[in-house]
Scaffold this motif. Structure first.
Motif, PDB file in Angstrom:
ATOM      1  N   SER A  13       0.804  -1.225   0.000  1.00  0.00           N
ATOM      2  CA  SER A  13       0.000   0.000   0.000  1.00  0.00           C
ATOM      3  C   SER A  13       0.838   1.277   0.000  1.00  0.00           C
ATOM      4  O   SER A  13       0.282   2.370   0.113  1.00  0.00           O
ATOM      5  CB  SER A  13      -0.912   0.010   1.232  1.00  0.00           C
ATOM      6  OG  SER A  13      -0.146  -0.049   2.430  1.00  0.00           O
ATOM      7  N   SER A  14       2.155   1.171  -0.149  1.00  0.00           N
ATOM      8  CA  SER A  14       3.010   2.355  -0.017  1.00  0.00           C
ATOM      9  C   SER A  14       2.834   3.349  -1.162  1.00  0.00           C
ATOM     10  O   SER A  14       3.125   4.534  -1.008  1.00  0.00           O
ATOM     11  CB  SER A  14       4.479   1.929   0.072  1.00  0.00           C
ATOM     12  OG  SER A  14       4.902   1.312  -1.130  1.00  0.00           O
ATOM     13  N   GLY A  15       2.390   2.884  -2.321  1.00  0.00           N
ATOM     14  CA  GLY A  15       2.133   3.779  -3.443  1.00  0.00           C
ATOM     15  C   GLY A  15       3.332   4.104  -4.305  1.00  0.00           C
ATOM     16  O   GLY A  15       3.194   4.783  -5.329  1.00  0.00           O
ATOM     17  N   ASP A  16       4.534   3.637  -3.930  1.00  0.00           N
ATOM     18  CA  ASP A  16       5.723   3.940  -4.733  1.00  0.00           C
ATOM     19  C   ASP A  16       6.184   2.750  -5.577  1.00  0.00           C
ATOM     20  O   ASP A  16       7.257   2.769  -6.163  1.00  0.00           O
ATOM     21  CB  ASP A  16       6.861   4.437  -3.837  1.00  0.00           C
ATOM     22  CG  ASP A  16       7.194   3.475  -2.705  1.00  0.00           C
ATOM     23  OD1 ASP A  16       6.523   2.428  -2.581  1.00  0.00           O
ATOM     24  OD2 ASP A  16       8.132   3.782  -1.935  1.00  0.00           O
ATOM     25  N   TRP A  17       5.366   1.688  -5.611  1.00  0.00           N
ATOM     26  CA  TRP A  17       5.595   0.579  -6.532  1.00  0.00           C
ATOM     27  C   TRP A  17       4.231  -0.048  -6.801  1.00  0.00           C
ATOM     28  O   TRP A  17       3.224   0.354  -6.219  1.00  0.00           O
ATOM     29  CB  TRP A  17       6.602  -0.433  -5.969  1.00  0.00           C
ATOM     30  CG  TRP A  17       6.186  -1.099  -4.688  1.00  0.00           C
ATOM     31  CD1 TRP A  17       6.097  -0.533  -3.461  1.00  0.00           C
ATOM     32  CD2 TRP A  17       5.783  -2.472  -4.519  1.00  0.00           C
ATOM     33  NE1 TRP A  17       5.669  -1.450  -2.523  1.00  0.00           N
ATOM     34  CE2 TRP A  17       5.470  -2.644  -3.143  1.00  0.00           C
ATOM     35  CE3 TRP A  17       5.669  -3.554  -5.385  1.00  0.00           C
ATOM     36  CZ2 TRP A  17       5.041  -3.856  -2.622  1.00  0.00           C
ATOM     37  CZ3 TRP A  17       5.251  -4.770  -4.865  1.00  0.00           C
ATOM     38  CH2 TRP A  17       4.947  -4.919  -3.507  1.00  0.00           C
ATOM     39  N   SER A  18       4.151  -1.016  -7.680  1.00  0.00           N
ATOM     40  CA  SER A  18       2.859  -1.542  -8.131  1.00  0.00           C
ATOM     41  C   SER A  18       2.031  -2.144  -7.002  1.00  0.00           C
ATOM     42  O   SER A  18       0.810  -2.029  -6.983  1.00  0.00           O
ATOM     43  CB  SER A  18       3.066  -2.595  -9.230  1.00  0.00           C
ATOM     44  OG  SER A  18       3.653  -3.778  -8.677  1.00  0.00           O
ATOM     45  N   GLY A  19       2.690  -2.833  -6.058  1.00  0.00           N
ATOM     46  CA  GLY A  19       1.969  -3.480  -4.963  1.00  0.00           C
ATOM     47  C   GLY A  19       1.338  -4.809  -5.326  1.00  0.00           C
ATOM     48  O   GLY A  19       0.583  -5.372  -4.533  1.00  0.00           O
ATOM     49  N   ASN A  20       1.646  -5.358  -6.513  1.00  0.00           N
ATOM     50  CA  ASN A  20       1.015  -6.622  -6.914  1.00  0.00           C
ATOM     51  C   ASN A  20       1.843  -7.832  -6.488  1.00  0.00           C
ATOM     52  O   ASN A  20       2.977  -7.713  -6.015  1.00  0.00           O
ATOM     53  CB  ASN A  20       0.727  -6.641  -8.422  1.00  0.00           C
ATOM     54  CG  ASN A  20       1.969  -6.465  -9.280  1.00  0.00           C
ATOM     55  OD1 ASN A  20       3.007  -7.049  -9.023  1.00  0.00           O
ATOM     56  ND2 ASN A  20       1.849  -5.631 -10.327  1.00  0.00           N
ATOM     57  N   VAL A  21       1.267  -9.008  -6.672  1.00  0.00           N
ATOM     58  CA  VAL A  21       1.886 -10.258  -6.225  1.00  0.00           C
ATOM     59  C   VAL A  21       3.195 -10.535  -6.960  1.00  0.00           C
ATOM     60  O   VAL A  21       4.184 -10.947  -6.343  1.00  0.00           O
ATOM     61  CB  VAL A  21       0.896 -11.436  -6.411  1.00  0.00           C
ATOM     62  CG1 VAL A  21       1.599 -12.779  -6.260  1.00  0.00           C
ATOM     63  CG2 VAL A  21      -0.251 -11.324  -5.409  1.00  0.00           C
ATOM     64  N   PHE A  22       3.226 -10.310  -8.271  1.00  0.00           N
ATOM     65  CA  PHE A  22       4.432 -10.581  -9.053  1.00  0.00           C
ATOM     66  C   PHE A  22       5.613  -9.755  -8.555  1.00  0.00           C
ATOM     67  O   PHE A  22       6.696 -10.291  -8.280  1.00  0.00           O
ATOM     68  CB  PHE A  22       4.164 -10.291 -10.535  1.00  0.00           C
ATOM     69  CG  PHE A  22       5.385 -10.371 -11.403  1.00  0.00           C
ATOM     70  CD1 PHE A  22       5.911 -11.597 -11.784  1.00  0.00           C
ATOM     71  CD2 PHE A  22       6.014  -9.213 -11.846  1.00  0.00           C
ATOM     72  CE1 PHE A  22       7.047 -11.678 -12.586  1.00  0.00           C
ATOM     73  CE2 PHE A  22       7.145  -9.280 -12.643  1.00  0.00           C
ATOM     74  CZ  PHE A  22       7.665 -10.514 -13.016  1.00  0.00           C
ATOM     75  N   ASP A  23       5.426  -8.453  -8.440  1.00  0.00           N
ATOM     76  CA  ASP A  23       6.524  -7.596  -8.015  1.00  0.00           C
ATOM     77  C   ASP A  23       6.904  -7.848  -6.566  1.00  0.00           C
ATOM     78  O   ASP A  23       8.091  -7.786  -6.203  1.00  0.00           O
ATOM     79  CB  ASP A  23       6.153  -6.127  -8.207  1.00  0.00           C
ATOM     80  CG  ASP A  23       6.190  -5.703  -9.670  1.00  0.00           C
ATOM     81  OD1 ASP A  23       6.853  -6.382 -10.460  1.00  0.00           O
ATOM     82  OD2 ASP A  23       5.537  -4.704 -10.015  1.00  0.00           O
TER      83      ASP A  23
END
Length: 264
Positions: free
Chosen positions: A100-110
């Motif tokens: 939830s930080s908003g500075d990266w995608s936040g998805n499972v892959f990443d």
């Protein structure tokens, strides 16, 4: 496989998809999907499908794997991925990664690749060559990857508290919402694979990560026994359902048999 018709394909993070496709091409350079345009590729790997409106939409698996976090939480309100590195007792944590930080995608892959990289850098790598190429991928590295994937593909993303991974100097704890679908005894025995999120598992398998034969957890136990470390500990709690895997990276004073440890 559910199609999420509230979103179109723009909900997919293009950089995440690009990264996945690069991993897939590296693992399977001759695969027939490699030359497909992104929309067809997403459909073929079950990350997208056509809705009743005739348009292409992400599936729930595609949204989890490649979506932006702010889209994901609209379908999965309790979705949360959290990595905490606690290597200095004088501060709360030395590194933290949150979906939830908003500075990266936040998805499972990443999340998988970022966390795996953070954990792998501190795992000892013996000097080993294949020809003139150094081999840095040890059985421990592979076991940690298996544990991470096992967590992410077996998470119930509708339950609260989210995925929490805690790394200490000599210990790794991996927690996820959801019970063990095959039961703890069967999971430790191996031989039956029943991931909660089968399409996520399929996607990880496409890039050479994850074990579909049901031997992933027993293999982790075997690696830990070979290293002379305490056997991994699997725990379940309920209301809400939650599974915890604890892995210690330190030698045992008195080594006992794997069978004795599993029956305790």
């Amino acid at each position: 496989m559910k199609i999420v018709e509230q979103f179109d394909i723009s909900a997919i993070d293009t950089e995440s998809l690009k990264g996945f496709r690069n991993h897939h091409k590296s693992y399977r350079p001759e695969h027939v999907f490699n030359n497909l345009p992104d929309d067809e590729y997403l459909e073929r790997i079950d990350a997208a499908g056509f809705g009743e409106d005739g348009k292409l939409h992400p599936t729930t698996a595609g949204l989890l794997m490649f979506g932006e976090e702010y889209h994901i939480v609209r379908e999965f309100p309790e979705y949360f991925l959290d990595y905490r590195e606690m290597l200095d007792q004088t501060i709360r944590w030395t590194d933290r990664l949150q979906s939830s930080s908003g500075d990266w995608s936040g998805n499972v892959f990443d999340f998988f690749f970022r966390v795996n990289s953070k954990i792998a850098k501190d795992i000892k790598k013996p000097f080993k060559l294949e020809g003139i190429t150094r081999v840095d991928d040890t059985p421990v590295h592979k076991a940690v990857r298996e544990a991470l994937v096992n967590c992410l593909v077996n998470t119930d993303y509708f339950l609260p508290c989210g995925v929490v991974i805690k790394k200490e100097d000599d210990k790794l704890v991996i927690e996820n919402p959801g019970s063990i679908r095959t039961g703890k005894k069967q999971m430790l025995r191996g031989g039956i694979s029943d991931p909660r999120n089968k399409t996520l598992m399929k996607m990880f398998n496409m890039i050479g990560i994850g074990e579909r034969a049901g031997s992933g957890i027993p293999d982790i136990y075997q690696v830990w026994e070979n290293e002379g470390w305490p056997m991994p500990v699997v725990e379940e709690s309920y209301n809400p359902d939650r599974t915890r895997l604890s892995l210690e990276f330190k030698k045992q004073a008195n080594k006992t048999s794997e069978q004795n440890k599993r029956t305790k």
